[in-house]
Design a protein around this motif. Structure first.
Motif, short mmCIF file in Angstrom:
data_model
loop_
_atom_site.label_atom_id
_atom_site.label_comp_id
_atom_site.label_asym_id
_atom_site.label_seq_id
_atom_site.Cartn_x
_atom_site.Cartn_y
_atom_site.Cartn_z
N THR A 52 0.92 -1.32 -0.05
CA THR A 52 -0.07 -0.04 0.09
C THR A 52 1.02 1.25 0.07
N ASP A 64 -1.52 4.66 2.43
CA ASP A 64 -2.81 5.53 1.86
C ASP A 64 -3.84 4.25 1.47
N SER A 66 -6.63 4.53 0.58
CA SER A 66 -7.46 4.83 -0.62
C SER A 66 -6.71 3.96 -1.96
N ARG A 67 -5.60 3.55 -1.79
CA ARG A 67 -4.61 2.80 -2.60
C ARG A 67 -4.50 1.46 -2.14
N SER A 70 -2.27 -1.81 -3.74
CA SER A 70 -2.19 -1.54 -5.16
C SER A 70 -1.20 -1.42 -5.61
N PRO A 73 2.84 2.88 -7.45
CA PRO A 73 2.11 3.66 -8.35
C PRO A 73 2.84 3.93 -9.47
N THR A 95 7.23 6.44 -1.12
CA THR A 95 6.03 5.70 -0.94
C THR A 95 6.12 4.19 -0.46
N ASN A 110 0.91 -4.98 -7.44
CA ASN A 110 -0.55 -4.77 -7.10
C ASN A 110 -1.26 -5.95 -6.76
N THR A 112 -4.50 -6.27 -5.66
CA THR A 112 -5.82 -6.07 -5.81
C THR A 112 -6.12 -7.06 -7.10
N ILE A 174 -8.09 -2.18 -7.90
CA ILE A 174 -7.55 -0.78 -8.42
C ILE A 174 -6.49 -1.17 -9.59
N ASN A 176 -3.51 -0.23 -11.74
CA ASN A 176 -2.40 0.23 -11.21
C ASN A 176 -1.42 -0.54 -12.07
#
Length: 186
Positions: A52, A64, A66-67, A70, A73, A95, A110, A112, A174, A176
């Motif tokens: 994350t 974060d 909300s991600r 994932s 980034p 990150t 990722n 997800t 998500i 990504n």
């Protein structure tokens, strides 16, 4: 006759107390929802620490959500391995999703179930278990790179790894596209 009734009642009472005690102490096997077990394992095994992306929150850096899960980034470009001063020094990005060291640059996957970019998109439960057991994608592909602690996670039971898989297959998807790892600078 009265004595036998008293003994039977006492035996049933003690049996009930023993059953309650064993159950409350987790000594009696319980049916556990695999998705709930997987969520517990993901949240207590540090999966969010790397998969994350982190952002600056009110109390400093934090995942974060909300991600959630994932991975690195896609819009955060890493073009080359940074120059490191010593052979076994490593560096991570802000990150907490990209890591550089003697192995090159690795990016967290990722996790997800996104059908286009999620690492589990075409991976069966057996392949997921093999991945963690063998430290290779789908159990036979390229090595999983540092800092993924698969040598520790491979000690989980098949049931626990299956529960993690079940949980990851149902988290919010998500999109990504995580980049491929970068080879080490020679």
């Amino acid at each position: 006759m009265m004595f036998l009734k008293a003994v039977a009642t006492m035996f049933l009472g003690l049996s009930f107390i023993l059953l309650v005690a064993l159950t409350s102490n987790g000594l009696v096997a319980q049916q556990v929802d695999p998705v709930a077990r997987g969520e517990y394992l993901v949240n207590t095994s540090g999966c969010h620490d790397c998969h994350t992306p982190w952002a600056l929150g009110a109390n400093g850096p934090e995942p974060d959500m909300s991600r959630a899960l994932s991975g690195h980034p896609a819009d955060l470009q890493v073009d080359a391995q940074p120059e490191l001063s010593e052979a076994w020094v490593w560096a991570g990005n802000p990150t907490n999703t990209a890591y550089a060291g003697p192995w090159g640059v690795s990016f967290t996957a990722n996790l997800t179930p996104d059908p286009e970019t999620g690492v589990l998109r075409d991976m069966s439960e057996a392949q997921f278990v093999d991945t963690i057991r063998n430290g290779r994608h789908k159990g036979q592909g390229r090595p999983i790179l540092p800092p993924m602690p698969w040598p520790a996670y491979r000690n989980m039971t098949d049931e626990d790894l299956g529960a993690i898989y079940a949980y990851l297959k149902q988290v919010p998807s998500i999109r990504n596209a995580v980049p491929e790892p970068l080879a080490p600078v020679q």
